[in-house]
Design an enzyme around this catalytic site. Structure first.
Site, PDB file in Angstrom:
ATOM      1  N   ASP A   1      -8.824  -5.898   5.853  1.00  0.00           N
ATOM      2  CA  ASP A   1      -9.343  -6.660   4.716  1.00  0.00           C
ATOM      3  C   ASP A   1     -10.320  -7.732   5.173  1.00  0.00           C
ATOM      4  O   ASP A   1     -11.337  -7.983   4.510  1.00  0.00           O
ATOM      5  CB  ASP A   1      -8.185  -7.293   3.947  1.00  0.00           C
ATOM      6  CG  ASP A   1      -7.452  -6.302   3.069  1.00  0.00           C
ATOM      7  OD1 ASP A   1      -8.019  -5.874   2.064  1.00  0.00           O
ATOM      8  OD2 ASP A   1      -6.312  -5.943   3.409  1.00  0.00           O
TER       9      ASP A   1
ATOM     10  N   ARG B   1       7.254  -6.301   3.074  1.00  0.00           N
ATOM     11  CA  ARG B   1       5.980  -6.817   2.555  1.00  0.00           C
ATOM     12  C   ARG B   1       5.945  -6.546   1.058  1.00  0.00           C
ATOM     13  O   ARG B   1       5.978  -5.395   0.621  1.00  0.00           O
ATOM     14  CB  ARG B   1       4.770  -6.173   3.225  1.00  0.00           C
ATOM     15  CG  ARG B   1       3.472  -6.717   2.614  1.00  0.00           C
ATOM     16  CD  ARG B   1       2.248  -6.497   3.453  1.00  0.00           C
ATOM     17  NE  ARG B   1       1.752  -5.124   3.426  1.00  0.00           N
ATOM     18  CZ  ARG B   1       0.560  -4.760   3.913  1.00  0.00           C
ATOM     19  NH1 ARG B   1      -0.227  -5.671   4.472  1.00  0.00           N
ATOM     20  NH2 ARG B   1       0.174  -3.500   3.892  1.00  0.00           N
TER      21      ARG B   1
ATOM     22  N   GLU C   1      -6.375 -12.931   5.207  1.00  0.00           N
ATOM     23  CA  GLU C   1      -7.153 -11.708   5.399  1.00  0.00           C
ATOM     24  C   GLU C   1      -8.461 -11.683   4.618  1.00  0.00           C
ATOM     25  O   GLU C   1      -8.989 -10.613   4.327  1.00  0.00           O
ATOM     26  CB  GLU C   1      -6.301 -10.475   5.061  1.00  0.00           C
ATOM     27  CG  GLU C   1      -5.465 -10.594   3.809  1.00  0.00           C
ATOM     28  CD  GLU C   1      -4.467  -9.457   3.675  1.00  0.00           C
ATOM     29  OE1 GLU C   1      -4.627  -8.413   4.352  1.00  0.00           O
ATOM     30  OE2 GLU C   1      -3.520  -9.602   2.895  1.00  0.00           O
TER      31      GLU C   1
ATOM     32  N   HIS D   1       0.801  -1.220   0.000  1.00  0.00           N
ATOM     33  CA  HIS D   1       0.000   0.000   0.000  1.00  0.00           C
ATOM     34  C   HIS D   1       0.837   1.275   0.000  1.00  0.00           C
ATOM     35  O   HIS D   1       0.282   2.360  -0.172  1.00  0.00           O
ATOM     36  CB  HIS D   1      -0.944   0.002   1.209  1.00  0.00           C
ATOM     37  CG  HIS D   1      -1.973  -1.079   1.166  1.00  0.00           C
ATOM     38  ND1 HIS D   1      -2.889  -1.196   0.152  1.00  0.00           N
ATOM     39  CD2 HIS D   1      -2.213  -2.112   2.009  1.00  0.00           C
ATOM     40  CE1 HIS D   1      -3.662  -2.249   0.375  1.00  0.00           C
ATOM     41  NE2 HIS D   1      -3.270  -2.823   1.486  1.00  0.00           N
TER      42      HIS D   1
END
Length: 259
Positions: free
Chosen positions: A178, A73, A152, A48
């Site tokens: 999520d 990540r 998620e 993100h």
């Protein structure tokens, strides 16, 4: 000379509870600052945040002297981006949206050199081997790579037992935002159904011998996650930490000063 010891992987094996912070600025300067804060670990987020492999590399360089363990990540569970993150020096990889045991096994293989995996063998000129300064890197790297997978959504929950059975997955991390959205409660991370689901999943991860992970910016909610078995807990996001402090400071002085 072998690959460097992954101290976070050691702490996973020791049963320690660790606390960390998300890095979302995608810049080396703020990352270096956060590296002095004292967190057990930091996550360079390229799902993100506006990161690419060069900005990931630059942050790893900026954090090289930090006592915090560093996690990357990746934006998606694809072997090519995992290979790049490992080659620029990451030793712990976090993969979002893992939805099956087969996908988890593929992520393990992406982190592992042949003959047991598919990671490309090209460390001679990479930062991971200190540019050939670690002559035994290729032979020893597998033992120092740690993989965290995120569950998620409902598909991940349905496949949880299969995911937990995969050797090479050290930690299973619940993505609460999520998951809440996929359960039908977007933005309602503490909705009773969402909260109870998360507590139950954390317990299942713990009972399977994996490290349960979660993110929470609420102290009360964090305590409930810890009680349910969470041992890898994100308690801060750098952007949120900054803006909360900035807004509080602005409000304190602007509201207190007569116009």
């Amino acid at each position: 000379m072998p690959a460097p010891i992954n101290t976070l992987k050691q702490r996973f094996k020791s049963g320690d509870t660790t606390f960390g912070c998300w890095l979302s600025f995608a810049e080396a300067g703020p990352a270096e600052v956060m590296g002095t804060a004292g967190f057990d670990w930091l996550v360079i987020d390229s799902e993100h945040a506006a990161n690419d492999v060069r900005s990931i590399r630059n942050q790893l360089m900026a954090l090289q002297s930090s006592p915090s363990s560093i996690i990357v990540r990746v934006p998606v569970g694809e072997p090519w981006i995992i290979k790049q993150a490992l080659d620029v020096g990451a030793q712990t990889i976090l993969v979002p949206m893992v939805e099956s045991g087969e996908q988890a096994r593929q992520m393990v293989r992406a982190c592992t050199y042949p003959p047991n995996g598919i990671r490309g063998v090209g460390a001679t000129a990479t930062r991971s081997s200190r540019f050939s300064g670690i002559p035994d890197y290729t032979e020893t790297a597998n033992d120092q790579i740690s993989l965290i997978v995120q569950v998620e959504n409902r598909a991940g929950l349905a496949a949880l037992d299969d995911i937990l059975a995969v050797d090479g997955v050290d930690c299973v991390f619940i993505g609460p935002a999520d998951l809440a959205a996929d359960l039908g409660y977007p933005g309602q991370l503490t909705h009773p159904e969402v909260h109870e689901t998360i507590l139950g999943v954390l317990g299942r991860i713990r009972d399977a011998g994996k490290v349960p992970g979660i993110l929470s910016l609420s102290e009360e909610v964090t305590e409930s996650y810890l009680a349910a078995g969470a041992r890898f807990v994100a308690v801060a996001i750098d952007v949120i930490t900054l803006i909360r402090a900035a807004r509080a400071t602005a409000q304190r002085w602007i509201s207190a000063t007569p116009t």
